[in-house]
Design a protein around this motif. Structure first.
Motif, PDB file in Angstrom:
ATOM      1  N   HIS A  43      31.371  23.672 -28.802  1.00 37.71           N
ATOM      2  CA  HIS A  43      31.194  23.196 -27.428  1.00 37.71           C
ATOM      3  C   HIS A  43      29.804  23.560 -26.910  1.00 37.71           C
ATOM      4  CE1 HIS A  43      35.351  22.053 -27.153  1.00 37.71           C
ATOM      5  NE2 HIS A  43      35.767  23.277 -27.390  1.00 37.71           N
ATOM      6  N   TYR A  84      40.578  29.181 -29.654  1.00 35.82           N
ATOM      7  CA  TYR A  84      40.180  27.866 -29.169  1.00 35.82           C
ATOM      8  C   TYR A  84      40.579  27.761 -27.701  1.00 35.82           C
ATOM      9  CZ  TYR A  84      39.341  26.495 -34.010  1.00 35.82           C
ATOM     10  OH  TYR A  84      38.853  26.411 -35.291  1.00 35.82           O
ATOM     11  N   GLY A  86      39.239  25.459 -25.414  1.00 40.40           N
ATOM     12  CA  GLY A  86      38.987  24.175 -24.773  1.00 40.40           C
ATOM     13  C   GLY A  86      37.563  24.064 -24.268  1.00 40.40           C
ATOM     14  N   ALA A  87      37.164  22.853 -23.958  1.00 41.43           N
ATOM     15  CA  ALA A  87      35.784  22.602 -23.539  1.00 41.43           C
ATOM     16  C   ALA A  87      35.504  23.190 -22.157  1.00 41.43           C
ATOM     17  CB  ALA A  87      35.517  21.101 -23.526  1.00 41.43           C
ATOM     18  N   PRO A  88      34.351  23.824 -21.973  1.00 41.18           N
ATOM     19  CA  PRO A  88      33.970  24.326 -20.649  1.00 41.18           C
ATOM     20  C   PRO A  88      33.904  23.169 -19.645  1.00 41.18           C
ATOM     21  CG  PRO A  88      32.521  25.199 -22.348  1.00 41.18           C
ATOM     22  CD  PRO A  88      33.336  24.130 -22.998  1.00 41.18           C
ATOM     23  N   LEU A  90      36.425  21.886 -18.164  1.00 41.81           N
ATOM     24  CA  LEU A  90      37.761  21.316 -18.029  1.00 41.81           C
ATOM     25  C   LEU A  90      38.714  22.377 -17.484  1.00 41.81           C
ATOM     26  CD1 LEU A  90      38.133  19.323 -21.387  1.00 41.81           C
ATOM     27  CD2 LEU A  90      37.351  18.481 -19.166  1.00 41.81           C
ATOM     28  N   SER A  91      39.813  21.935 -16.923  1.00 40.00           N
ATOM     29  CA  SER A  91      40.815  22.869 -16.418  1.00 40.00           C
ATOM     30  C   SER A  91      42.191  22.251 -16.570  1.00 40.00           C
ATOM     31  CB  SER A  91      40.559  23.212 -14.944  1.00 40.00           C
ATOM     32  OG  SER A  91      40.614  22.039 -14.147  1.00 40.00           O
ATOM     33  N   ARG A  95      42.076  20.933 -20.200  1.00 39.45           N
ATOM     34  CA  ARG A  95      41.543  22.009 -21.034  1.00 39.45           C
ATOM     35  C   ARG A  95      42.543  22.397 -22.120  1.00 39.45           C
ATOM     36  NH1 ARG A  95      37.322  26.596 -19.456  1.00 39.45           N
ATOM     37  NH2 ARG A  95      37.065  27.441 -21.556  1.00 39.45           N
ATOM     38  N   LYS A  96      43.819  22.423 -21.783  1.00 37.80           N
ATOM     39  CA  LYS A  96      44.833  22.729 -22.791  1.00 37.80           C
ATOM     40  C   LYS A  96      44.832  21.684 -23.887  1.00 37.80           C
ATOM     41  CE  LYS A  96      49.790  23.459 -23.426  1.00 37.80           C
ATOM     42  NZ  LYS A  96      51.134  23.470 -22.789  1.00 37.80           N
ATOM     43  N   SER A  98      42.277  19.807 -24.818  1.00 39.12           N
ATOM     44  CA  SER A  98      41.062  20.018 -25.602  1.00 39.12           C
ATOM     45  C   SER A  98      41.221  21.188 -26.570  1.00 39.12           C
ATOM     46  CB  SER A  98      39.886  20.283 -24.661  1.00 39.12           C
ATOM     47  OG  SER A  98      38.736  20.688 -25.368  1.00 39.12           O
ATOM     48  N   ALA A  99      41.814  22.288 -26.096  1.00 42.33           N
ATOM     49  CA  ALA A  99      41.989  23.475 -26.940  1.00 42.33           C
ATOM     50  C   ALA A  99      42.919  23.195 -28.118  1.00 42.33           C
ATOM     51  CB  ALA A  99      42.528  24.631 -26.109  1.00 42.33           C
TER      52      ALA A  99
END
Length: 322
Positions: A43, A84, A86-88, A90-91, A95-96, A98-99
């Motif tokens: 990321h 992992y 997730g991408a910074p 995101l929330s 984010r979950k 992405s992770a």
């Protein structure tokens, strides 16, 4: 693109000082090394691409400084990569998502590099972390194992505790992060008496183990067929607690009995491990009881000679590959 099968891929976080000990040795030997923290670096300017078709597999890692053909990597050291997350930026669910996509995709790519030696393979690490599996494998490997009960039944737990004349201890089956009033706490090994056991046992499985009348503990660090033993003299029942009280612990080299060496080899083979950190309790008559094996345990806290031995052994494995 680096194409020769000469690169070592090290998966760990940037603060891993233990990894640095091995990386310095590989640098001295002029072995090319790529250090990657996949949950973070992918990321932050790096990328990973994999393609699959009949008869062909390609995986490419691009970092700000190089491009690496991962199908030509000779060995992978799975040390202590960050989770992992997730991408910074995101929330929540994004984010979950992405992770989890990163975990299953990136983790799967990095665990499936053809022709690479893994120290250890991440799936072997995971399989070897289950305490019940450790105990069962230890028995089959010829280790002596303390009488152990894992249960969520209050009556069985009380009966077990009452039946062990030397007493029993409670041990968590996993080092789960725990907080009290917002502050982090560790769940230590502690003595458990029959009358103290309540219906709370039903909440989750508890592990009770007969107390070993030990004189000292031993850490055996195994890298392939190269073993080192460290005697640990401490009054603390839980070996993890010693990191908080280093002045109360004395570590010295110790010879490993031949029978234990054979059992270590059998244990590593069953779990398909190259590395293992074994803990034993040793009694006055020199009987060694298996307590656990951490497939990715720390080892740089041991005496300098032992730490150097382990670092060289790991560097040798990574340099050699399969």
């Amino acid at each position: 693109m680096e194409g020769a099968r000469d690169s070592v891929l090290v998966l760990t976080n940037p603060s891993d000082a233990t990894a640095d000990l091995v990386l310095r040795l590989l640098a001295e030997r002029r072995v090319p090394v790529v250090r990657l923290d996949p949950g973070v670096d992918l990321h932050d300017g790096s990328s990973l691409t994999a393609t699959y078709r009949t008869g062909d597999q390609r995986s490419t890692l691009r970092t700000p400084r190089r491009e690496l053909d991962l199908t030509r990597v000779r060995s992978v050291w799975v040390r202590r990569p960050s989770p992992y997350g997730g991408a910074p930026g995101l929330s929540g669910q994004a984010r979950k998502f992405s992770a989890e996509q990163s975990y299953w995709a990136t983790g799967g790519i990095l665990a499936s590099l053809p022709g690479a030696l893994y120290v250890n393979h991440p799936w072997s690490n995971r399989a070897a972390e289950y305490k019940p599996a450790q105990l069962a494998t230890a028995q089959r490997s010829g280790f002596l194992v303390p009488h152990t009960l894992i249960t969520d039944n209050e009556d069985d737990a009380r009966e077990f505790a009452a039946g062990e004349r030397g007493g029993v201890v409670y041990k968590p089956v996993w080092n789960t992060p725990y907080r009290v009033d917002g502050q982090p706490h560790s769940v230590w090994v502690r003595e458990a008496r029959s009358h103290e056991i309540t219906h709370a046992v039903a909440v989750c499985p508890y592990m009770f183990q007969a107390k070993v009348d030990k004189v000292f503990d031993v850490r055996v660090t195994a890298v392939g067929d190269r073993l080192s033993g460290t005697r640990i003299d401490s009054s603390d029942r839980d070996r993890r607690y010693r990191r908080y009280r280093p002045n109360f612990t004395q570590c010295t080299p110790i010879r490993i009995p031949e029978a234990v060496e054979h059992s270590v080899a059998a244990y590593l083979a069953e779990f398909r491990l190259t590395f293992g950190a074994f803990d034993f309790a040793v009694t006055a008559d020199d009987t060694w009881y298996f307590l656990e094996c951490n497939p990715n345990g720390q080892w740089a806290w041991q005496p300098t000679g032992t730490t150097d031995f382990v670092a060289r052994a790991i560097a040798d494995q990574l340099q050699k590959g399969i």
